[in-house]
Design a protein around this motif. Structure first.
Motif, PDB file in Angstrom:
ATOM      1  N   GLY A 146      -5.464  10.301  22.623  1.00 53.91           N
ATOM      2  CA  GLY A 146      -4.797  11.542  22.265  1.00 53.91           C
ATOM      3  C   GLY A 146      -4.939  11.859  20.792  1.00 53.91           C
ATOM      4  N   SER A 147      -4.816  10.839  19.948  1.00 52.62           N
ATOM      5  CA  SER A 147      -4.963  11.047  18.518  1.00 52.62           C
ATOM      6  C   SER A 147      -6.380  11.493  18.165  1.00 52.62           C
ATOM      7  CB  SER A 147      -4.622   9.754  17.764  1.00 52.62           C
ATOM      8  OG  SER A 147      -4.861   9.893  16.384  1.00 52.62           O
ATOM      9  N   THR A 148      -7.354  10.876  18.819  1.00 53.42           N
ATOM     10  CA  THR A 148      -8.753  11.252  18.559  1.00 53.42           C
ATOM     11  C   THR A 148      -9.012  12.691  18.981  1.00 53.42           C
ATOM     12  OG1 THR A 148      -9.493   8.968  18.853  1.00 53.42           O
ATOM     13  CG2 THR A 148     -11.158  10.696  19.059  1.00 53.42           C
ATOM     14  N   ALA A 149      -8.471  13.083  20.141  1.00 55.13           N
ATOM     15  CA  ALA A 149      -8.679  14.446  20.630  1.00 55.13           C
ATOM     16  C   ALA A 149      -7.999  15.474  19.735  1.00 55.13           C
ATOM     17  CB  ALA A 149      -8.151  14.562  22.058  1.00 55.13           C
ATOM     18  N   THR A 150      -6.842  15.108  19.189  1.00 53.05           N
ATOM     19  CA  THR A 150      -6.058  16.054  18.390  1.00 53.05           C
ATOM     20  C   THR A 150      -6.535  16.144  16.951  1.00 53.05           C
ATOM     21  OG1 THR A 150      -4.123  15.529  19.730  1.00 53.05           O
ATOM     22  CG2 THR A 150      -3.720  16.674  17.669  1.00 53.05           C
ATOM     23  N   THR A 151      -6.885  15.011  16.357  1.00 54.02           N
ATOM     24  CA  THR A 151      -7.204  14.975  14.925  1.00 54.02           C
ATOM     25  C   THR A 151      -8.655  14.627  14.635  1.00 54.02           C
ATOM     26  OG1 THR A 151      -6.661  12.626  14.640  1.00 54.02           O
ATOM     27  CG2 THR A 151      -4.844  14.200  14.520  1.00 54.02           C
ATOM     28  N   GLY A 152      -9.458  14.451  15.675  1.00 60.43           N
ATOM     29  CA  GLY A 152     -10.835  14.046  15.452  1.00 60.43           C
ATOM     30  C   GLY A 152     -10.959  12.632  14.929  1.00 60.43           C
ATOM     31  N   GLY A 153      -9.911  11.835  15.135  1.00 63.09           N
ATOM     32  CA  GLY A 153      -9.914  10.447  14.684  1.00 63.09           C
ATOM     33  C   GLY A 153      -9.264  10.240  13.338  1.00 63.09           C
ATOM     34  N   ALA A 196       1.689   8.964  23.174  1.00 57.27           N
ATOM     35  CA  ALA A 196       0.402   9.230  23.819  1.00 57.27           C
ATOM     36  C   ALA A 196       0.392  10.602  24.482  1.00 57.27           C
ATOM     37  CB  ALA A 196       0.108   8.149  24.861  1.00 57.27           C
ATOM     38  N   ARG A 197       1.488  10.946  25.160  1.00 56.62           N
ATOM     39  CA  ARG A 197       1.550  12.246  25.846  1.00 56.62           C
ATOM     40  C   ARG A 197       1.549  13.392  24.841  1.00 56.62           C
ATOM     41  NH1 ARG A 197       6.266  13.212  30.126  1.00 56.62           N
ATOM     42  NH2 ARG A 197       4.975  11.679  31.241  1.00 56.62           N
ATOM     43  N   ARG A 198       2.316  13.225  23.745  1.00 56.63           N
ATOM     44  CA  ARG A 198       2.379  14.294  22.747  1.00 56.63           C
ATOM     45  C   ARG A 198       1.015  14.516  22.113  1.00 56.63           C
ATOM     46  NH1 ARG A 198       7.307  14.436  18.606  1.00 56.63           N
ATOM     47  NH2 ARG A 198       8.268  14.831  20.633  1.00 56.63           N
ATOM     48  N   LEU A 199       0.333  13.429  21.797  1.00 56.10           N
ATOM     49  CA  LEU A 199      -0.984  13.564  21.196  1.00 56.10           C
ATOM     50  C   LEU A 199      -1.976  14.174  22.181  1.00 56.10           C
ATOM     51  CD1 LEU A 199      -1.151  10.148  19.315  1.00 56.10           C
ATOM     52  CD2 LEU A 199      -1.006  12.414  18.270  1.00 56.10           C
ATOM     53  N   ARG A 200      -1.886  13.744  23.445  1.00 55.21           N
ATOM     54  CA  ARG A 200      -2.794  14.283  24.459  1.00 55.21           C
ATOM     55  C   ARG A 200      -2.538  15.767  24.690  1.00 55.21           C
ATOM     56  NH1 ARG A 200      -1.542  11.022  28.076  1.00 55.21           N
ATOM     57  NH2 ARG A 200      -0.118  12.331  29.282  1.00 55.21           N
ATOM     58  N   ASP A 201      -1.268  16.145  24.792  1.00 56.03           N
ATOM     59  CA  ASP A 201      -0.931  17.559  25.000  1.00 56.03           C
ATOM     60  C   ASP A 201      -1.304  18.400  23.792  1.00 56.03           C
ATOM     61  OD1 ASP A 201       0.037  16.837  27.443  1.00 56.03           O
ATOM     62  OD2 ASP A 201       2.163  16.898  26.874  1.00 56.03           O
ATOM     63  N   GLY A 202      -1.186  17.804  22.590  1.00 58.88           N
ATOM     64  CA  GLY A 202      -1.582  18.514  21.401  1.00 58.88           C
ATOM     65  C   GLY A 202      -3.062  18.824  21.391  1.00 58.88           C
ATOM     66  N   GLY A 203      -3.849  17.890  21.906  1.00 59.96           N
ATOM     67  CA  GLY A 203      -5.289  18.104  21.993  1.00 59.96           C
ATOM     68  C   GLY A 203      -5.629  19.205  22.970  1.00 59.96           C
ATOM     69  N   ARG A 204      -4.856  19.319  24.049  1.00 58.15           N
ATOM     70  CA  ARG A 204      -5.132  20.344  25.060  1.00 58.15           C
ATOM     71  C   ARG A 204      -4.781  21.731  24.568  1.00 58.15           C
ATOM     72  NH1 ARG A 204      -2.422  17.209  30.216  1.00 58.15           N
ATOM     73  NH2 ARG A 204      -4.117  15.700  30.573  1.00 58.15           N
ATOM     74  N   THR A 205      -3.713  21.828  23.753  1.00 57.57           N
ATOM     75  CA  THR A 205      -3.241  23.150  23.325  1.00 57.57           C
ATOM     76  C   THR A 205      -3.818  23.587  22.000  1.00 57.57           C
ATOM     77  OG1 THR A 205      -1.307  22.118  22.243  1.00 57.57           O
ATOM     78  CG2 THR A 205      -1.058  22.835  24.541  1.00 57.57           C
ATOM     79  N   ARG A 206      -4.604  22.721  21.350  1.00 54.40           N
ATOM     80  CA  ARG A 206      -5.175  23.068  20.062  1.00 54.40           C
ATOM     81  C   ARG A 206      -6.139  24.230  20.225  1.00 54.40           C
ATOM     82  NH1 ARG A 206      -8.659  18.596  17.107  1.00 54.40           N
ATOM     83  NH2 ARG A 206      -9.882  19.016  18.996  1.00 54.40           N
ATOM     84  N   PRO A 207      -5.999  25.270  19.402  1.00 55.27           N
ATOM     85  CA  PRO A 207      -6.906  26.414  19.535  1.00 55.27           C
ATOM     86  C   PRO A 207      -8.349  26.046  19.250  1.00 55.27           C
ATOM     87  CG  PRO A 207      -5.399  26.692  17.657  1.00 55.27           C
ATOM     88  CD  PRO A 207      -5.016  25.435  18.352  1.00 55.27           C
TER      89      PRO A 207
END
Length: 208
Positions: A146-153, A196-207
């Motif tokens: 999730g962190s990688t998806a949201t912040t690019g690592g 994990a869920r917050r990071l994963r959901d953040g990655g899904r909703t990121r514009p």
């Protein structure tokens, strides 16, 4: 070292000292190995070496308190700490952890069943330690993905540092108050899975 009658020792200690407290301590140690492979083993070795918190090891694991073993664990702990702060390397460590961390969890948990025979201690370690370590390693995977998806690592080192703190606190609580380990692990599991869920959901909703 003179031979010890483990059956007599276990009977004298009673079921609380023989099974319950070691199981709770082992559960805490193993759960921490699900986040960091070597740190809990290093802390266990140091506690046993300096006779802290009443920690005792089975005779077959006395090698763990030798200075060469402690030095090796310290080196591995530092290497894992540094490597886990590097994007891509952290994912590799986590993938390898699906093998190494259940083993480390079983070793850590089995080591503290000091009043039973080695076979029973090994079986108890596998039953208590391996699933706990595997569960927390899986939770860590979710948080890291999730962190990688949201912040690019870029956020992974922060997540890693949080895991370092959680692993240390889990081991300390297991040493000081093993009876509250189940409650602690429930709270820890909620924290890790929500992260994990917050990071994963953040990655899904990121514009885009």
């Amino acid at each position: 070292m003179p031979d010890v009658d483990l059956n007599a020792l276990g009977a004298a200690a009673g079921p609380l000292q023989t099974w319950v407290l070691p199981a709770l301590l082992g559960l805490g140690l193993a759960s921490a190995t699900g986040l960091r492979t070597f740190l809990p083993l290093l802390m266990l070795a140091l506690a046993a070496k300096f006779e802290l918190f009443g920690v005792r090891l089975i005779d077959q694991m006395e090698w763990l308190v030798s200075w060469p073993a402690i030095a090796a664990l310290a080196t591995a702990t530092v290497a894992e700490f540094v490597g886990d702060k590097i994007p891509a390397v952290d994912h590799a460590l986590n993938a390898v952890g699906y093998v190494t961390r259940p083993v480390a969890g079983a070793v850590a948990a089995g080591s503290v069943f000091w009043a039973v025979d080695p076979t029973a201690a090994a079986v108890a370690g596998i039953i208590v330690g391996a699933p706990a370590a595997l569960a927390f390693n899986a939770a860590q995977t979710g948080a890291r993905v999730g962190s990688t998806a949201t912040t690019g690592g870029l956020g992974n080192p922060v997540v890693s540092l949080i895991e370092d703190v959680l692993a240390v606190l889990t081991v300390i609580v297991a040493f000081l108050a093993p009876v509250i380990v189940p409650v602690l692990l429930i709270v820890l599991a909620i924290v890790v899975f929500r992260l994990a869920r917050r990071l994963r959901d953040g990655g899904r909703t990121r514009p885009a």
